[in-house]
Design a protein around this motif. Structure first.
Motif, PDB file in Angstrom:
ATOM      1  N   GLY A  24      -6.157   8.009  -6.450  1.00  0.00           N
ATOM      2  CA  GLY A  24      -5.014   7.456  -5.742  1.00  0.00           C
ATOM      3  C   GLY A  24      -5.075   7.743  -4.261  1.00  0.00           C
ATOM      4  N   THR A  25      -3.994   7.393  -3.566  1.00  0.00           N
ATOM      5  CA  THR A  25      -3.913   7.599  -2.127  1.00  0.00           C
ATOM      6  C   THR A  25      -2.737   8.503  -1.790  1.00  0.00           C
ATOM      7  N   MET A  26      -2.628   8.829  -0.510  1.00  0.00           N
ATOM      8  CA  MET A  26      -1.580   9.732  -0.057  1.00  0.00           C
ATOM      9  C   MET A  26      -0.181   9.156  -0.242  1.00  0.00           C
ATOM     10  N   SER A  83       1.156   8.353  -2.818  1.00  0.00           N
ATOM     11  CA  SER A  83       1.750   8.908  -4.034  1.00  0.00           C
ATOM     12  C   SER A  83       2.375  10.277  -3.810  1.00  0.00           C
ATOM     13  N   ASP A 127      -5.817   5.580   7.182  1.00  0.00           N
ATOM     14  CA  ASP A 127      -6.382   6.604   6.296  1.00  0.00           C
ATOM     15  C   ASP A 127      -6.994   7.792   7.039  1.00  0.00           C
ATOM     16  N   GLY A 156      -2.784   5.597   3.517  1.00  0.00           N
ATOM     17  CA  GLY A 156      -3.865   4.899   2.841  1.00  0.00           C
ATOM     18  C   GLY A 156      -5.061   5.769   2.522  1.00  0.00           C
ATOM     19  N   ALA A 157      -5.010   7.049   2.909  1.00  0.00           N
ATOM     20  CA  ALA A 157      -6.141   7.950   2.692  1.00  0.00           C
ATOM     21  C   ALA A 157      -6.304   8.280   1.214  1.00  0.00           C
ATOM     22  N   ALA A 158      -7.550   8.327   0.746  1.00  0.00           N
ATOM     23  CA  ALA A 158      -7.830   8.673  -0.644  1.00  0.00           C
ATOM     24  C   ALA A 158      -7.676  10.165  -0.865  1.00  0.00           C
ATOM     25  N   TRP A 159      -7.243  10.545  -2.062  1.00  0.00           N
ATOM     26  CA  TRP A 159      -7.086  11.957  -2.394  1.00  0.00           C
ATOM     27  C   TRP A 159      -8.395  12.701  -2.240  1.00  0.00           C
ATOM     28  N   SER A 193      -3.510   0.083   3.869  1.00  0.00           N
ATOM     29  CA  SER A 193      -4.693   0.667   3.233  1.00  0.00           C
ATOM     30  C   SER A 193      -5.689   1.215   4.253  1.00  0.00           C
ATOM     31  N   GLY A 196       0.783  -1.229   0.000  1.00  0.00           N
ATOM     32  CA  GLY A 196       0.000   0.000   0.000  1.00  0.00           C
ATOM     33  C   GLY A 196       0.807   1.268   0.000  1.00  0.00           C
TER      34      GLY A 196
END
Length: 239
Positions: free
Chosen positions: A146-148, A150, A105, A121-124, A102, A80
């Motif tokens: 994506g998630t954080m 990135s 988040d 794991g947090a979503a954008w 994941s 993740g």
């Protein structure tokens, strides 16, 4: 080479399950398959050595997994965090547990500093909503998929929470001797520990830093730094 008696795996996993809030899945179960699907780049050699897939719910779970793995001479493979930022997978035949981030988040805004702290794991989309409440309308780039995970290495990164291989939690940037961890984190995210959360500036884009070739001297310094904070080699640091 560690000599393991029959039945040690079951006993060790029962102990681990009692330490965590998150689930501990057998490696070939449906739940484990779903967790592993989040990181399709995991090498086959690592899959063959897995004895469990763990779903961490927060930093406390990550610390417990790292300490438990050190006690039982087991590798930790982090899921993740994205293929370019994840931990390297050790070679050899030592058992391993896959640690999924994941569920890490949680998102919290700090209106005074104009920043947002979010688990990797947090979503954008979730970060975008929190940032909008904290500082008004943030840059639309925060709503991309994506998630954080990135954001690691982004120019607007203001801090991070890292669990090193010795099971110690570091809130970067820190003062004193641990300040070099921040430098190492910016140079190569994930090189010296498990990144559980990042702090980003909600007002600007998170343009990724240009990828430049690391000099031999810097690589040597990174390796020595990683060894210092991962003495058991749990996170794949070369020895």
């Amino acid at each position: 080479m560690t000599v393991r008696r029959p039945g040690w795996t079951s006993e060790a996993l029962v102990t681990l399950d009692g330490l965590l809030d998150g689930p501990v899945h057998p490696p070939y179960s449906i739940d484990a398959t779903i967790e592993l699907a989040l990181d399709p780049g995991l090498p086959v050699r690592a899959l063959r050595r897995l004895i469990a897939v763990v779903g961490a719910t927060g930093i406390a779970d990550v610390v417990q997994v790292v300490r438990w793995a050190a006690e039982h001479d087991i590798d930790v493979v982090v899921l993740g965090t994205g293929a370019s930022h994840g931990h390297g997978v050790r070679t050899g035949d030592r058992p391993a547990v896959a640690l999924s981030l994941s569920r890490v988040d949680h998102v919290v805004a700090d209106p005074d500093s104009g920043t947002v702290r979010a688990g990797v794991g947090a979503a954008w989309a979730a970060v975008h909503r929190v940032a909008a409440d904290a500082v008004g309308r943030p840059c639309a780039a925060l709503s991309r998929p994506g998630t954080m995970a990135s954001t690691l290495g982004a120019t607007t990164l203001r801090g991070a929470t890292v669990v090193t291989g010795d099971g110690v939690v570091h809130g970067l940037p820190e003062q004193g001797c641990a300040a070099e961890l921040w430098w190492a984190f910016r140079a190569r995210p994930g090189a010296v520990g498990i990144v559980t959360a990042v702090v980003v500036d909600a007002r600007y884009t998170t343009t990724v830093l240009p990828r430049t070739r690391t000099s031999p001297a810097e690589l040597i310094r990174l390796v020595h730094l990683a060894r210092r904070y991962d003495p058991a080699g749990l996170l794949g640091v070369p020895h």
